[in-house]
Design an enzyme around this catalytic site. Structure first.
Site, PDB file in Angstrom:
ATOM      1  N   HIS A   1      -1.634   4.809   9.686  1.00 40.42           N
ATOM      2  CA  HIS A   1      -0.256   5.304   9.805  1.00 40.42           C
ATOM      3  C   HIS A   1      -0.215   6.682  10.469  1.00 40.42           C
ATOM      4  O   HIS A   1       0.506   7.574  10.031  1.00 40.42           O
ATOM      5  CB  HIS A   1       0.403   5.406   8.433  1.00 40.42           C
TER       6      HIS A   1
ATOM      7  N   HIS B   1      10.031  -4.342   4.065  1.00 42.59           N
ATOM      8  CA  HIS B   1      10.514  -2.967   3.958  1.00 42.59           C
ATOM      9  C   HIS B   1      10.846  -2.399   5.327  1.00 42.59           C
ATOM     10  O   HIS B   1      10.247  -2.788   6.327  1.00 42.59           O
ATOM     11  CB  HIS B   1       9.569  -2.036   3.197  1.00 42.59           C
TER      12      HIS B   1
ATOM     13  N   GLU C   1       3.969  -5.414   8.739  1.00 42.18           N
ATOM     14  CA  GLU C   1       2.618  -5.268   8.164  1.00 42.18           C
ATOM     15  C   GLU C   1       2.092  -6.589   7.603  1.00 42.18           C
ATOM     16  O   GLU C   1       0.895  -6.703   7.311  1.00 42.18           O
ATOM     17  CB  GLU C   1       2.627  -4.207   7.051  1.00 42.18           C
TER      18      GLU C   1
ATOM     19  N   HIS D   1       0.811  -1.228   0.000  1.00 42.08           N
ATOM     20  CA  HIS D   1       0.000   0.000   0.000  1.00 42.08           C
ATOM     21  C   HIS D   1       0.849   1.287   0.000  1.00 42.08           C
ATOM     22  O   HIS D   1       0.482   2.282   0.604  1.00 42.08           O
ATOM     23  CB  HIS D   1      -0.966  -0.009   1.190  1.00 42.08           C
TER      24      HIS D   1
HETATM   25  C1  DHB Z   1       6.311   3.123   2.106  1.00 45.67           C
HETATM   26  C2  DHB Z   1       5.732   1.887   2.404  1.00 45.67           C
HETATM   27  C3  DHB Z   1       4.688   1.802   3.335  1.00 45.67           C
HETATM   28  O1  DHB Z   1       4.082   0.626   3.694  1.00 45.67           O
HETATM   29  C4  DHB Z   1       4.212   2.942   3.950  1.00 45.67           C
HETATM   30  O2  DHB Z   1       3.157   2.814   4.798  1.00 45.67           O
HETATM   31  C5  DHB Z   1       4.781   4.165   3.670  1.00 45.67           C
HETATM   32  C6  DHB Z   1       5.834   4.260   2.762  1.00 45.67           C
HETATM   33  C7  DHB Z   1       7.403   3.265   1.097  1.00 45.67           C
HETATM   34  O3  DHB Z   1       8.027   2.274   0.669  1.00 45.67           O
HETATM   35  O4  DHB Z   1       7.671   4.409   0.661  1.00 45.67           O
HETATM   36 FE    FE Z   2       2.636   0.942   5.406  1.00 44.08          FE
END
Ligand code: DHB
Ligand code: FE
Length: 284
Positions: free
Chosen positions: A61, A195, A242, A12
């Site tokens: 978030h 990530h 997540e 997302h």
């Molecule tokens: C990114 C990924 C995320 O899941 C998020 O909530 C905010 C930023 C990203 O990779 O930029």
């Molecule tokens: Fe996220």
């Protein structure tokens, strides 16, 4: 009776929120090409099965909840959910329809199974909810589908364990199966895959672990539910936690599933992008 006909997952990332309105151009851009190629099969499947309701497992978030008040599990019970930007500058998209009657049925049913939910009769939704909806139903086609947001804390530790999220999903799956109205429902898990956005490991991605998670999500989700949050953070990065949202979605599907389509692509922004379309065995 209501039945869950399938499940969808997708990352997302906020950058996608800016890219989606330009899909016609960006689908020929080398950076976005493979990403946008992933979604037409999911949209075609949705056009075929025509769900009435989407139950969306996502994480807020810092828009609707912040560090001062952070529910572990929160569920929407509103007639409408408005999108707002929590700071990424992505375009605000039209509101989402709710289904308060189904929301309250789910709340009653999972409360009876000893889950304590925060109930939200007003709820703003951020990119964790809106980006997946606009990818699966572009051009605001999602306005023809009712939604139930299920928010799980992935922001402020302690986070709920993968096992607890899987069990919450199962309780929601049972709640839906006991709803008398004849509704076709899809469950959606957003976020992930690996990530990490900040700290010493910023930019961390783990393809081997992600592909294992995608495979086991179909064949053996119980094995994934045995991971701890610390396993997830170590193997998938701080924000890779997540993945608990994907596990909650898979729990709601209860029985066996068939994979219709999947895609994995590194990177979009700082994230390993993953998406899947799963059909509930013998339920469509
Ligand atoms: C990114 C990924 C995320 O899941 C998020 O909530 C905010 C930023 C990203 O990779 O930029
Ligand atoms: Fe996220």
């Amino acid at each position: 009776m209501a039945r869950i006909i399938g499940g969808l997952t997708t990352s997302h990332i906020p950058a996608i929120g800016n890219a989606v309105p330009q899909e016609e151009v960006l689908k020929n851009d080398p950076y976005w090409e493979e990403f946008f190629a992933a979604y037409p099969p999911a949209r075609a499947w949705l056009q075929k099965v025509k769900p009435d309701v989407a139950v969306v497992f996502y994480n807020d978030h810092g828009l609707n909840f912040f560090l001062d008040k952070m529910p572990t599990f929160a569920i929407g019970a509103a007639p409408v959910y408005k999108h707002a930007d929590e700071g990424w500058g992505i375009p605000t998209i039209p509101p989402f329809q709710g289904d308060p009657e189904l929301s309250w049925h789910v709340i009653e049913s999972v409360a009876a199974e000893d889950f304590d939910l925060t109930t939200c009769q007003e709820m703003l939704v951020d990119h964790g909810f809106t980006v997946p909806m606009s990818l699966f139903w572009p051009n605001a086609l999602y306005t023809g589908v009712k939604t139930i947001p299920v928010q799980i804390n992935t922001v402020q530790h302690p986070l709920p364990s993968p096992a607890r999220c899987f069990k919450l999903g199962q309780a929601i799956g049972r709640a839906i199966a006991s709803y008398p109205e004849d509704l076709k429902i899809v469950v959606i898990g957003t976020g992930g895959l690996s990530h990490q956005l900040d700290g010493e490991r910023a930019g961390f991605i783990n393809k081997k672990f992600d592909l294992m998670c995608m495979e086991k999500l179909v064949s053996d989700p119980e094995a994934l539910a045995k991971l701890t949050i610390h396993d997830l953070v170590r193997e998938a990065g701080a924000q890779g936690a997540e993945f608990i949202l994907w596990l909650a979605m898979r729990g709601a599907m209860l029985g066996k599933v068939t994979k219709i389509h999947s895609s994995y692509h590194i990177p979009i922004s700082d994230t390993a992008m993953g998406m899947m379309v799963l059909e509930s065995a013998a339920q469509v």
